[in-house]
Design a protein around this motif. Structure first.
Motif, short mmCIF file in Angstrom:
data_model
loop_
_atom_site.label_atom_id
_atom_site.label_comp_id
_atom_site.label_asym_id
_atom_site.label_seq_id
_atom_site.Cartn_x
_atom_site.Cartn_y
_atom_site.Cartn_z
N PHE A 115 0.84 -1.21 0.00
CA PHE A 115 0.00 0.00 0.00
C PHE A 115 0.88 1.26 0.00
N TYR A 116 1.75 1.39 0.97
CA TYR A 116 2.50 2.65 1.12
C TYR A 116 3.59 2.79 0.05
N CYS A 117 4.22 1.69 -0.36
CA CYS A 117 5.34 1.78 -1.33
C CYS A 117 4.86 1.57 -2.76
N ASP A 118 4.30 0.39 -3.06
CA ASP A 118 3.93 0.10 -4.45
C ASP A 118 2.83 1.04 -4.94
N LEU A 119 1.86 1.33 -4.04
CA LEU A 119 0.71 2.13 -4.49
C LEU A 119 0.96 3.63 -4.31
N LEU A 120 1.40 4.03 -3.12
CA LEU A 120 1.55 5.48 -2.88
C LEU A 120 2.93 5.98 -3.29
N GLY A 121 3.90 5.07 -3.43
CA GLY A 121 5.22 5.51 -3.92
C GLY A 121 6.23 5.85 -2.83
N LEU A 122 5.92 5.55 -1.57
CA LEU A 122 6.90 5.82 -0.51
C LEU A 122 8.07 4.84 -0.66
N VAL A 123 9.20 5.23 -0.09
CA VAL A 123 10.44 4.45 -0.25
C VAL A 123 10.94 3.97 1.12
N GLU A 124 11.26 2.69 1.21
CA GLU A 124 11.82 2.15 2.47
C GLU A 124 13.26 2.63 2.61
#
Ligand SMILES: C[C@@H](O)C(=O)SC[C@H](NC(=O)CC[C@H](N)C(=O)O)C(=O)NCC(=O)O
Ligand code: NI
Length: 146
Positions: A19-28
């Motif tokens: 949700f946060y990375c693949d969909l919203l684009g946030l980066v770990e």
């Protein structure tokens, strides 16, 4: 004093990273596993703030995944996480295609609300639009139960 991060406890770390990375684009940018504490911390940064976040781990979202199942009763006192996005309509299309409900669609072109897999409300704001909600928006009924 500087704002550093918001910590969110998540029930399913993989679903949350999708949700946060693949969909919203946030980066770990950082991950910590604690065998003793039986938890994993994952720090996420927005792509536009990556350099700053890599230096100071802020501003970031700290996902906390407790390995042993816990019930997280959502505190009404917590409101939402807000992000400024490049193209709110394109992002909402992508979100809808991914099967995530858009609880409050971007009717007035600059503000939308969705929910994370844990029911955390996420506010999406068009980057070049005013932050304060326009009058017509304020009187619009929202489609989700808030
Ligand atoms: C790394 C720093 O930013 C932290 O926030 S660590 C804080 C620490 N977190 C944990 O122990 C995670 C597992 C714990 N079971 C939990 O769910 O919080 C902590 O002190 N947490 C307590 C809290 O209320 O944040
Ligand atoms: Ni923290």
């Amino acid at each position: 004093m500087n704002f550093l991060h918001t910590m969110v406890r998540v029930k399913d770390l993989d679903a949350s990273l999708k949700f946060y990375c693949d969909l919203l684009g946030l980066v770990e940018i950082k991950r910590k596993e604690s065998e003793k504490g039986r938890f994993t911390l994952v720090f996420l940064a927005a792509p536009g703030q990556l350099e700053q976040a890599q230096d100071t781990f802020s501003p970031t979202i700290e996902l906390t995944y407790n390995w042993d199942t816990e019930e997280y009763t959502g505190g009404r006192n917590f409101g939402h996480l807000a992000f400024a996005v490049d193209d709110i309509y394109a992002l909402c299309d992508k979100i809808q295609q991914a099967g995530v409900t858009i609880n409050r669609p971007p009717r007035c072109g600059h503000m939308a609300f969705i929910k994370s897999p844990d029911g955390i409300s996420i506010e999406l704001l068009q980057k070049d639009k005013p932050l304060e909600p326009q009058e017509p928006w304020l009187s619009m009924p929202n489609t989700g139960s808030w």
